[in-house]
Design a protein around this motif. Structure first.
Motif, short mmCIF file in Angstrom:
data_model
loop_
_atom_site.label_atom_id
_atom_site.label_comp_id
_atom_site.label_asym_id
_atom_site.label_seq_id
_atom_site.Cartn_x
_atom_site.Cartn_y
_atom_site.Cartn_z
N GLN A 7 0.91 7.49 11.81
CA GLN A 7 -0.31 8.21 11.44
C GLN A 7 -0.29 9.63 12.00
O GLN A 7 -0.64 10.58 11.31
CB GLN A 7 -1.55 7.48 11.96
CG GLN A 7 -1.93 6.27 11.17
CD GLN A 7 -3.16 5.59 11.73
OE1 GLN A 7 -3.58 5.86 12.85
NE2 GLN A 7 -3.75 4.69 10.95
N ARG A 8 0.14 9.75 13.24
CA ARG A 8 0.19 11.06 13.88
C ARG A 8 1.19 11.97 13.16
O ARG A 8 0.93 13.16 12.96
CB ARG A 8 0.57 10.92 15.35
CG ARG A 8 0.54 12.23 16.10
CD ARG A 8 0.70 12.01 17.55
NE ARG A 8 -0.56 11.46 18.05
CZ ARG A 8 -0.89 11.42 19.32
NH1 ARG A 8 -0.07 11.87 20.22
NH2 ARG A 8 -2.04 10.93 19.69
N ILE A 9 2.33 11.41 12.76
CA ILE A 9 3.33 12.19 12.03
C ILE A 9 2.74 12.70 10.72
O ILE A 9 2.88 13.88 10.38
CB ILE A 9 4.60 11.35 11.78
CG1 ILE A 9 5.36 11.14 13.09
CG2 ILE A 9 5.49 11.98 10.72
CD1 ILE A 9 6.48 10.13 13.01
N TYR A 44 -2.79 7.44 -0.88
CA TYR A 44 -2.12 8.01 0.30
C TYR A 44 -2.97 7.79 1.55
O TYR A 44 -2.46 7.40 2.60
CB TYR A 44 -1.87 9.49 0.06
CG TYR A 44 -1.23 10.24 1.20
CD1 TYR A 44 0.06 9.95 1.60
CD2 TYR A 44 -1.93 11.23 1.87
CE1 TYR A 44 0.65 10.65 2.65
CE2 TYR A 44 -1.35 11.93 2.90
CZ TYR A 44 -0.06 11.64 3.30
OH TYR A 44 0.51 12.32 4.33
N ILE A 45 -4.27 8.01 1.44
CA ILE A 45 -5.17 7.80 2.58
C ILE A 45 -5.19 6.33 2.97
O ILE A 45 -5.17 5.98 4.15
CB ILE A 45 -6.58 8.33 2.25
CG1 ILE A 45 -6.55 9.86 2.18
CG2 ILE A 45 -7.60 7.86 3.28
CD1 ILE A 45 -7.80 10.49 1.63
N VAL A 57 0.84 -1.21 0.00
CA VAL A 57 0.00 0.00 0.00
C VAL A 57 0.87 1.24 0.00
O VAL A 57 0.61 2.20 -0.73
CB VAL A 57 -0.97 -0.02 1.21
CG1 VAL A 57 -1.69 1.29 1.35
CG2 VAL A 57 -1.95 -1.15 1.07
N THR A 58 1.94 1.25 0.79
CA THR A 58 2.85 2.39 0.84
C THR A 58 3.56 2.57 -0.50
O THR A 58 3.70 3.69 -0.99
CB THR A 58 3.87 2.21 1.97
OG1 THR A 58 3.17 2.05 3.20
CG2 THR A 58 4.79 3.41 2.08
N LEU A 59 3.99 1.46 -1.09
CA LEU A 59 4.66 1.53 -2.40
C LEU A 59 3.71 2.06 -3.47
O LEU A 59 4.12 2.87 -4.31
CB LEU A 59 5.19 0.15 -2.78
CG LEU A 59 5.95 0.07 -4.10
CD1 LEU A 59 7.19 0.96 -4.06
CD2 LEU A 59 6.34 -1.37 -4.40
N MET A 113 -0.88 2.38 8.66
CA MET A 113 0.30 2.74 9.47
C MET A 113 -0.01 2.56 10.95
O MET A 113 -1.16 2.58 11.36
CB MET A 113 0.68 4.20 9.22
CG MET A 113 1.22 4.49 7.87
SD MET A 113 1.57 6.25 7.72
CE MET A 113 2.17 6.31 6.06
N ASP A 114 1.07 2.45 11.74
CA ASP A 114 0.86 2.41 13.18
C ASP A 114 0.49 3.81 13.67
O ASP A 114 0.56 4.79 12.93
CB ASP A 114 2.06 1.82 13.93
CG ASP A 114 3.32 2.67 13.79
OD1 ASP A 114 3.22 3.84 13.38
OD2 ASP A 114 4.40 2.16 14.12
#
Length: 131
Positions: free
Chosen positions: A70-72, A58-59, A8-10, A65-66
């Motif tokens: 996510q907060r970052i 992106y969403i 998903v990130t890729l 994400m952990d």
């Protein structure tokens, strides 16, 4: 699960690159060549479609994400949006005063500033959380 997170990130990164690969040529074509209006509209819409797909991916990438990552990302987007809103407000007020420089702050450059502000927010958040 780890493999799907990487996939998903890729995909998010790939669609960001596809967006850049469609946006830059579209800007160049529309700036340097004269096309019929329907063709110009199609050229202008292609980057919008690729950007929409990138945002969707992106969403989805943020969703897997952990919590800290996510907060970052959330803080980076909030800082980037806030700085962009502030820049637009300042540019609007300066234009009312008759002081503006479209060479540095035209519509075409606002997108670059948005990305710059996002990365500034991302760096601030990375330092804050020690990653």
């Amino acid at each position: 699960m780890e493999k799907s997170k990487k996939t998903v990130t890729l995909q998010s990164v790939i669609f960001a690159l596809i967006y850049g690969a469609t946006y830059l040529p579209a800007v160049w074509l529309l700036k340097h060549h004269v096309f019929a209006q329907p063709v110009s509209i199609i050229i202008a819409i292609v980057p919008v479609i690729t950007f929409s797909i990138f945002i969707f991916k992106y969403i989805k990438a943020i969703a897997v994400m952990d919590e800290v990552k996510q907060r970052i990302q959330f803080e980076a987007v909030v800082i980037g949006f806030s700085l962009t809103a502030m820049l637009m407000m300042v540019l609007f007020l300066l234009s009312l005063c008759g002081i503006s420089s479209p060479g540095w702050f035209g519509y075409s450059y606002l997108l670059c500033y948005c990305w710059l502000f996002y990365f500034i927010g991302w760096l601030i958040s990375i330092r804050k959380y020690g990653l």
